[in-house]
Design a protein around this motif. Structure first.
Motif, PDB file in Angstrom:
ATOM      1  N   UNK A   4       0.837  -1.204   0.000  1.00  0.00           N
ATOM      2  CA  UNK A   4       0.000   0.000   0.000  1.00  0.00           C
ATOM      3  C   UNK A   4       0.869   1.250   0.000  1.00  0.00           C
ATOM      4  N   UNK A   5       1.948   1.224   0.773  1.00  0.00           N
ATOM      5  CA  UNK A   5       2.826   2.387   0.798  1.00  0.00           C
ATOM      6  C   UNK A   5       3.452   2.652  -0.564  1.00  0.00           C
ATOM      7  N   UNK A  63       2.112   2.001  -3.503  1.00  0.00           N
ATOM      8  CA  UNK A  63       1.070   2.663  -4.296  1.00  0.00           C
ATOM      9  C   UNK A  63       0.931   4.116  -3.861  1.00  0.00           C
ATOM     10  N   UNK A  64       0.930   4.309  -2.542  1.00  0.00           N
ATOM     11  CA  UNK A  64       0.770   5.653  -1.998  1.00  0.00           C
ATOM     12  C   UNK A  64       1.857   6.573  -2.514  1.00  0.00           C
ATOM     13  N   UNK A  75       1.328   7.599  -6.140  1.00  0.00           N
ATOM     14  CA  UNK A  75       0.341   8.666  -6.342  1.00  0.00           C
ATOM     15  C   UNK A  75       0.810   9.996  -5.779  1.00  0.00           C
TER      16      UNK A  75
END
Lengths: 183, 156
Positions: B24-25, B27-28, B31
């Motif tokens: 998730x990080x 992906x974060x 973005x």
């Protein structure tokens, strides 16, 4: 002291994913993927009183667009973009053969004359068609398609060489005249 | 045979989620890096024209954007096409000042290479467009892009 050392301290990281998700969703929502696509053009330098370049009439390919977006080509009615494409290409690559077409690709100029009320959409359509002719010519000279030519990466040496070879001696002369009010 | 059965059934089946925060990080960060925080250009309604000979410009830092379209809030701003930069309306005569401000943001050696992205609605009259390009010539920002989107072949 010894009692504490033996115990393993651990931070509970199970909520880490939740925090990251929250941030992720925030950025997902706020992101606008910007597109930098478009027709690139270079404007001529500013002049208080635009000089009228003395061009021989045969070196000018005149395209008029009036306020109701009707097109006139070389004082003749417009017969579709396919026909225009062929005509412009013949005009640019004439090399002085036909007496009423251009003397050389260097001198060949496409002149876009518009009205103040012409819609931007129509202008882009014509501009797109004209650039299409040039890119096709450039591509053909180095043996690639026009879309491949447009997407050449100028940072790479072999691409840059192709780009320069394609454009050599054939500048993209598309002149956009100041629009007139009446018409 | 029995020994097999007990061996497996007693074990707790769980997928390790330890790597989930890392994914998730990742992906974060993607973005976060790609997001361009700009003041919203949301006061105008515009639909850019379509074309085929599009070029992608990679020098993102050199690009300044000018939006031209009709205001969304027609009661307040009327229906005439307006020019917007950085989330506020400007007049044609203010364009030179805007370009100068944008040039100041660039390093010295790149100031003459500024690229202006013109995002205009397809129904904007050419009169306004040439007024804008005339100002850009005055400001010596002569590399421009007529913003357009990819033309999708119309079905016959």
């Amino acid at each position: 002291m010894r009692r504490y050392q033996r115990r393993k301290t651990e931070i509970n990281s199970s909520s880490m994913a939740d925090i990251a998700f929250l941030l992720l969703i925030f950025f997902l929502v706020t992101t606008t993927i910007q597109s930098n696509r478009g027709l690139s053009a270079t404007l001529p330098p500013y002049a208080e009183k635009p000089e009228f370049a003395k061009l021989h009439d045969r070196n000018l390919f005149k395209i008029h667009i009036n306020s109701s977006d009707r097109i006139m080509i070389e004082d003749a009615p417009f017969e579709g973009f396919d026909r225009l494409h062929i005509d412009v290409k013949k005009f640019i690559l004439n090399y002085g053969n036909e007496p009423d077409l251009s003397e050389s690709p260097k001198d060949a100029t496409i002149s876009l004359q518009m009205n103040r009320g012409t819609h931007y959409k129509r202008f882009i359509e014509v501009m797109d068609a004209m650039q299409g002719v040039y890119y096709e010519i450039y591509g053909e000279r180095v043996g690639i398609s026009s879309s491949e030519f447009r997407n050449l990466d100028l940072k790479l040496a072999d691409h840059k060489a192709k780009y320069d070879a394609g454009r050599e001696g054939i500048p993209m002369n598309i002149s956009i005249a100041e629009p007139n009010k009446i018409n | 045979m029995k020994s097999f059965k007990t061996k497996f059934s007693n074990r707790e089946a769980a997928i390790s989620t330890a790597a989930l925060p890392d994914i998730i990080f990742m992906l974060l960060f993607f973005f976060m890096v790609t997001t361009v925080l700009r003041k919203s250009d949301d006061n105008l309604k515009y639909k850019i024209p379509t074309a085929e000979q599009l070029k992608q410009i990679d020098e993102k830092s050199l690009i300044s954007q000018i939006t031209i379209g009709t205001p969304k809030d027609t009661e307040k701003y009327g229906t005439e096409p307006r020019i917007e930069v950085d989330g506020k309306f400007i007049e044609v005569k203010d364009i030179v000042a805007f370009i100068m401000k944008e040039k100041d943001k660039l390093p010295m050696y790149q100031r003459d290479q500024i690229i202006v992205m013109l995002k205009a609605d397809e129904d904007v009259p050419m009169g306004l467009m040439t007024d804008v390009t005339q100002e850009l010539k005055k400001a010596n920002a002569r590399r421009i892009i007529y913003g357009a989107s990819w033309k999708v072949e119309e079905k016959p």
